[in-house]
Write an enzyme that holds these catalytic residues in place. Structure first.
Site, PDB file in Angstrom:
ATOM      1  N   THR A 241       0.840  -1.202   0.000  1.00  0.00           N
ATOM      2  CA  THR A 241       0.000   0.000   0.000  1.00  0.00           C
ATOM      3  C   THR A 241       0.877   1.255   0.000  1.00  0.00           C
ATOM      4  OG1 THR A 241      -1.467  -1.239   1.460  1.00  0.00           O
ATOM      5  CG2 THR A 241      -1.925   1.117   1.190  1.00  0.00           C
ATOM      6  N   GLU A 242       0.592   2.179  -0.889  1.00  0.00           N
ATOM      7  CA  GLU A 242       1.302   3.460  -0.975  1.00  0.00           C
ATOM      8  C   GLU A 242       2.801   3.266  -1.194  1.00  0.00           C
ATOM      9  OE1 GLU A 242      -0.905   5.661  -1.031  1.00  0.00           O
ATOM     10  OE2 GLU A 242      -2.472   5.328   0.471  1.00  0.00           O
ATOM     11  N   LEU A 243       3.194   2.096  -1.680  1.00  0.00           N
ATOM     12  CA  LEU A 243       4.614   1.752  -1.873  1.00  0.00           C
ATOM     13  C   LEU A 243       5.407   1.924  -0.582  1.00  0.00           C
ATOM     14  CD1 LEU A 243       5.412   3.197  -5.443  1.00  0.00           C
ATOM     15  CD2 LEU A 243       4.623   0.912  -4.826  1.00  0.00           C
TER      16      LEU A 243
END
Lengths: 408, 461
Positions: B145-147
Site C-alpha cells: 500500500t502506498e509503496l
C-alpha cells in the site's frame, strides 16, 4: 502618502473593537511610511498615540460651528445606540467622562459639522485620501470629500445587517451607511462575507469593494489557571447576532454525553436574562456559568481555562475573539457566517443554526485528545502568523488605486 | 541505454465513511456512504476504467509483445462486483489475453505492514486468493500500500514467500544510483523493482499542466526521454485513474496512450511485466532503514501518520485486533478491516491542508478534523459492538463449561474455571480505557449465571 482617517474611538480612549482595529491599521500603515491622522469626535483629554496623530474634534469648540438644527428625531428603540449608551454608562463610571451625546444620530451630525469646521479653519494637516471607519463617520466623510475634493475610502467593520442580527434595519442608519458606500471611491470590507452583504444591501458592484481582513494582537500570553472540569467557553456580547442561544442549546446536548463539562458564558448584553432562563428551562442551569463582563487578563484566563472556544455568530463581519483564543492555545469552533472563518483553516466550522453539528464538534474535541491537540497546535501557529502589516499593504494599494484613478 | 519498459497501473477506490455522528454511536452501524461510493465508482467507471480497458485491450491485441501489469486493491474489486460487474468483466477480458500480470498487495489498501504482521499477512493472503479466483493467476510480485517499504518489510514479505517487491525510487536512498536497475534488499533474498518517479509523474501529474516546461507531452517526445535514459529498464507506475479521471479526456491522455506503444517500438524498446524484469540480476543492495512511500515530496509516511489524530486513530484501530478476531464474527471483522483503508488517515492529514492541493482534491471532508471525528465515532461504535459480542461469546463458553461440570463438582473447581476466563479477558486487552473493567464485568456475569446454576442443582438434590 498622507491619510486622514475619520474614526469614532481610538486607543486609549475606546470602548470596543473598532478602536483597536483602527489602531492596528494605523500601526501597519505607519510601518509602511504612511502618515496617519485620525479625527475622533471626543475623548476625556488630549492624548498621544504612537501610530497616529489624533485630533479630538470637540476640543475645538471655540471654533464657530454653523449648527444647522437637526431634522433627525431621537430614535427611542434605537438598538445599536442603546448598546453604546450602555457602554457609555460603563465608560462614564470608568473614566468619569461623557463620550456620547443625547442621541447617537445627533452626535453623528455634530461630528460632521466639527470636521467641516476643522477643515475650513485650516486646522487639519495636509492629506491625500480620506479613510472613514463605519457609518457614524460617513456624513462627515462625505461632506469632507465634497469640500476638499479628495478621494474617499469607506471602511465597513460591521453592517446594519450584523448589528440588527438580520432582524430589520434601522432606516436612518441604513441611509447613512448607504450614503457612505455610494459616495465613496472605494469600499473596504473586513471579509468576503461582509463584502457580499454590502453588495446585496446597497446594490453596488463587486469591483468597488475590496476585502481587507483584520489582524490582531494578543496582549496577554502568559496566564495561569486552575480548573477541575472540561470547560466550553462563549465570550462575546450577549446579543442575537453573536448566537449565544445556540451555544446554550448545544450545551444541553453535549451534557448528555459529557455530563461533567461546564459551560461558561462570558459577556453582558440584552439577552442575558433570557439565556439564564433558557439554561434553567433546559435543566442545565447548574452547569452553565455566567461571568458577566470580563476585561484584560480575565479574558485571557477565560480562554486559557477553556478546552474549546465557541463563537456561533449569526452574522459576524470578522470576529477577533477566535484569533485571541487560538493564540492562547485553545481550539476553536466558529460559525460559517463569520468573516474570520475565511482566513482560518485549523478550526471547526459549522452553520450557526446547526446546533447538532455544533454539539457533536464540542463532544469530539472534549472526547478525542488527539483532535484537541492537533487543533491547538496548528490553530495557534496559524493565529500567531497574523500581523497588521499585511492588511496595511492592501490598504496602501487601495490608496494608490484611488489616487491614480483621480489623477489619471 | 534503457531498452525495456514496464507499465504498472494501480487501481483503487476507497470505501468512504459518511459523516458518522457521535449520536449514532450505539444506535446504528452504517459507517460507510454507500450512495457516494457507488456514484463515484460509476463516474470513474465511465471516465476511466471502461474506456482505458478498451484501449489497452486493443493494444494488447495489435501490438505483438505489448504487456502490462495491474495492481488492483481487494476493496476495489469488491466494489466492481457489487456496483459495476461489467468493469470486472472487462478486466477478466484483459487477463485472458495472457499478457497481463496482477501484483499482490493488501486486500484492504491498509497500513497493516506498519502495525500488525499477522493482519498484514492475512490481508495479503486474502488478496492473493481473490486474484486467483477472478483472474486465475498466482501473483509473484508484491506491492505494498502506498509503496510503503523498509528493510523490515522486505523480511516480512520474504517470509510470505515473495521474492520481489516493487517500491518507490527514492533519491535519498539511491544517491547517485539510477532507479532503472534491479536492486536487492538488505540482508534478505528479495529483489527490489524501483518505480521511476520522474517519468511516471510526467504522465500522472504533469501531463495536462500547461505551466509545465514539457507541455504538451507527446508520445513521440516521451518515448525519446525513455530511450535516452540511463539504465536497463524503466518502470512506470501510476494510478490507473490517471487516464480520464485525474487527467481528463480533453487533455489528450487517451490519444497519448493509444500511440505510446507504437512510438516505443519504433525506438526498439521492449515491454516486460514486473516478474519478467525481476529475472535480471541485482546490481547493488539498497539499505532502507527508514520507512519510505510514494507520497508527497517527503516520500515518507507522514501523509498518514504525521499528526496526533492519525496516530491516535491508527493506534486504537490496531489495538482492537485480538479482540475483533476473538469474536469470530464476519461482519465485525469486515467493518474493522474497512476502517483500515489508508485513505481514512490520508483525509486527516494537516500537512498541506492550508495550501489546498492534491490532499484536498481527494478529501470527501471539508477539513481533516471532520474526517477524524467521523472515523473515531465509527471506531468507538465498532469497539462497543466488539465488546458486546465478546461478552456474549465468553458467557456462552462459560455456560457450556458449567453445564459440563457434574452435579457434585465443587464450587472451588467452578471458581478456578472463572479465573481462567478472567485471565483470558485481560489478555484480550480491549479497546476500553480500563481493560480490567471488562474482566470484572465478565466475572459478575459468570457469577450470576453460576449462582443460578448451583441453586438449581441444589434444588434437584
Amino acid at each position: 502618502m498622507k491619510v486622514l482617517m475619520l474614526g469614532w474611538e481610538f486607543p486609549p480612549a475606546y470602548s470596543g473593537g473598532l478602536g483597536i482595529a483602527c489602531q492596528g491599521l494605523a500601526k501597519g500603515l505607519t510601518s509602511l511610511g504612511v502618515e496617519v491622522t485620525i479625527i475622533i469626535p471626543t475623548a476625556p483629554e488630549e492624548f498621544e498615540n504612537p501610530y497616529a496623530k489624533v485630533i479630538i474634534a470637540d476640543k475645538y469648540d471655540n471654533i464657530k460651528i454653523a449648527r444647522i438644527p437637526s431634522l433627525l428625531t431621537p430614535y427611542a428603540s434605537f438598538h445599536s445606540y442603546k448598546v453604546r449608551y450602555e457602554r457609555y454608562m460603563a465608560s462614564k463610571i470608568r473614566n468619569n467622562v461623557v463620550l456620547y451625546g443625547k442621541t447617537l444620530l445627533e452626535e453623528v451630525q455634530l461630528f460632521k459639522h466639527r470636521v467641516l469646521a476643522l477643515y475650513y479653519n485650516n486646522l487639519l494637516p495636509e492629506f491625500d485620501v480620506i479613510h472613514a471607519h463605519d457609518w457614524m463617520t460617513f456624513p462627515a466623510a462625505v461632506a469632507l470629500k465634497n469640500a476638499s475634493k479628495k478621494p474617499l475610502i469607506v471602511h465597513i467593520h460591521s453592517t446594519e445587517h450584523d448589528r440588527s442580527g438580520g432582524l430589520g434595519y434601522n432606516p436612518k442608519v441604513f441611509e447613512l451607511e448607504k450614503l457612505g458606500v455610494e459616495k465613496s471611491d472605494k469600499v473596504i470590507a473586513v471579509s468576503n462575507y461582509t463584502k457580499s452583504l454590502i453588495m446585496k444591501m446597497y446594490n453596488i458592484p463587486s469591483n468597488k469593494v475590496c476585502v481587507v481582513h483584520n489582524a490582531f494582537e494578543m496582549p496577554y500570553t502568559d496566564v495561569k489557571v486552575e480548573k477541575h472540569h472540561k470547560v466550553v467557553l462563549f465570550l462575546g456580547r450577549l446579543t442575537l447576532h453573536k448566537g449565544p442561544d445556540y451555544f446554550i442549546r448545544a450545551a444541553k446536548i453535549v451534557l448528555q454525553y459529557v455530563p461533567d463539562a461546564r459551560f461558561i458564558v462570558a459577556g453582558t448584553g440584552e439577552m442575558e436574562p433570557y439565556l439564564i432562563e433558557l439554561a434553567a428551562s433546559l435543566g442545565i442551569a447548574g452547569k452553565v456559568l455566567f461571568t458577566g463582563f470580563l476585561k484584560g487578563a480575565d479574558v485571557a484566563r477565560a480562554y486559557k481555562m477553556a478546552d474549546v472556544y465557541v463563537l456561533p455568530s449569526v452574522s459576524e463581519p470578522f470576529g477577533i475573539t477566535p484569533l485571541e483564543a487560538l493564540s492562547l492555545e485553545t481550539p476553536v469552533i466558529i460559525s460559517k457566517q463569520s468573516g474570520v472563518s475565511e482566513v482560518l483553516n485549523h478550526v471547526i466550522k459549522v452553520d450557526f443554526w446547526d446546533v447538532e453539528k455544533l454539539a457533536q464538534s464540542i463532544i469530539a474535541i472534549l472526547k478525542y485528545k488527539a483532535l484537541h491537540n492537533t487543533l491547538k497546535k496548528h490553530g495557534c501557529l496559524e493565529a500567531r502568523s497574523f500581523n497588521w502589516v499585511k492588511p496595511a499593504e492592501k490598504l496602501l494599494h487601495v490608496y494608490n488605486q484611488v489616487l491614480g484613478g483621480l489623477n489619471g | 541505454m534503457v531498452n525495456t519498459v514496464s507499465f504498472v497501473f494501480h487501481a483503487h477506490q476507497p470505501y468512504r465513511l459518511r459523516h458518522y455522528r457521535v449520536f449514532d454511536i450505539g444506535n446504528n452501524h452504517y459507517y460507510f456512504d454507500e450512495e457516494k461510493n457507488k456514484n463515484i465508482l460509476h463516474k470513474v467507471r465511465d471516465k476511466c476504467y471502461l474506456p482505458t480497458n478498451q484501449i489497452l485491450l486493443d493494444l494488447l491485441k495489435t501490438v505483438k509483445d505489448f504487456k502490462i501489469a495491474f495492481s488492483i486493491t481487494g476493496v476495489l474489486l469488491e466494489q466492481f462486483e457489487n456496483y459495476a460487474p461489467e468493469v470486472l468483466e472487462s478486466f477478466k477480458q484483459l487477463a485472458s489475453t495472457g499478457k497481463v500480470e496482477f501484483l499482490a498487495e493488501t486486500y484492504y489498501h491498509s497500513l497493516a505492514s506498519l502495525y500488525s504482521f499477522n493482519e498484514f499477512q492475512e490481508q495479503v493472503e486474502l488478496h492473493k486468493e481473490l486474484i486467483k479466483e477472478l483472474f486465475h493467476q498466482k501473483p509473484k510480485v508484491f506491492r505494498n500500500t502506498e509503496l510503503i517499504y523498509n528493510n523490515h518489510i522486505a523480511s516480512q514479505i520474504a517470509s510470505m514467500g515473495f521474492k520481489t517487491i516493487m517500491i518507490e525510487g527514492v533519491d535519498r536512498f539511491l544517491g547517485w544510483r539510477s532507479p532503472n536497475y534491479v536492486y536487492k534488499a538488505k540482508n534478505v533474498d528479495v529483489k527490489l523493482l524501483l518505480k521511476n518517479y520522474r517519468l511516471s509523474d510526467d504522465i500522472a501529474f504533469r501531463f495536462g499542466q500547461k505551466s509545465w516546461v514539457g507541455y504538451p507531452l507527446t508520445a513521440d517526445k516521451y518515448s525519446d526521454w525513455i530511450s535516452s535514459s540511463i539504465g536497463e529498464h524503466v518502470i512506470l507506475y501510476m494510478d490507473y485513474e490517471t487516464f480520464g479521471e485525474h487527467q481528463w479526456a480533453d487533455t489528450g491522455i487517451f490519444e497519448f496512450l493509444k500511440v505510446l506503444p507504437f512510438e516505443l517500438k519504433q525506438r526498439s524498446i521492449n515491454f516486460a511485466t514486473p516478474s519478467q524484469i525481476a529475472k535480471k540480476q541485482p546490481v547493488d543492495e539498497l539499505d532502507i532503514n527508514q520507512t519510505i512511500s510514494w507520497a508527497d515530496t517527503e516520500r515518507d509516511t507522514s501523509a498518514w501518520t504525521g499528526n496526533d489524530m492519525q496516530r491516535q486513530a491508527l493506534q486504537e484501530l490496531y489495538a482492537m485486533e485480538s479482540a475483533v478476531k476473538a469474536c469470530n464474527d464476519e461482519t465485525l471483522l469486515k467493518h474493522w478491516r474497512l476502517l483500515q483503508l489508508s485513505d481514512h488517515f490520508y483525509y486527516m492529514c494537516t500537512k498541506w491542508f492550508a495550501d489546498g492541493d492534491v490532499h484536498k482534491y481527494f478529501n470527501p471532508y471539508n477539513t481533516p478534523y471532520e474526517g477524524f471525528i467521523a472515523f473515531m465515532n465509527a471506531l468507538n461504535d465498532l469497539a462497543l459492538r466488539v465488546r458486546k459480542k465478546l461478552l456474549e461469546e465468553i458467557v456462552k463458553q462459560q455456560a457450556l463449561n458449567v453445564s459440563k461440570l457434574s452435579k457434585n463438582s465443587s464450587i472451588e473447581s467452578f471458581n478456578m474455571q472463572s479465573q481462567t476466563f478472567q485471565n483470558f479477558a485481560l489478555q484480550t486487552s480491549l479497546i476500553t480505557e480500563n481493560p480490567g473493567s471488562l474482566a470484572a464485568e465478565m466475572l459478575s456475569l459468570v457469577k450470576t449465571f453460576s449462582s443460578k446454576r448451583f441453586s438449581s442443582n441444589a434444588k434437584q438434590d
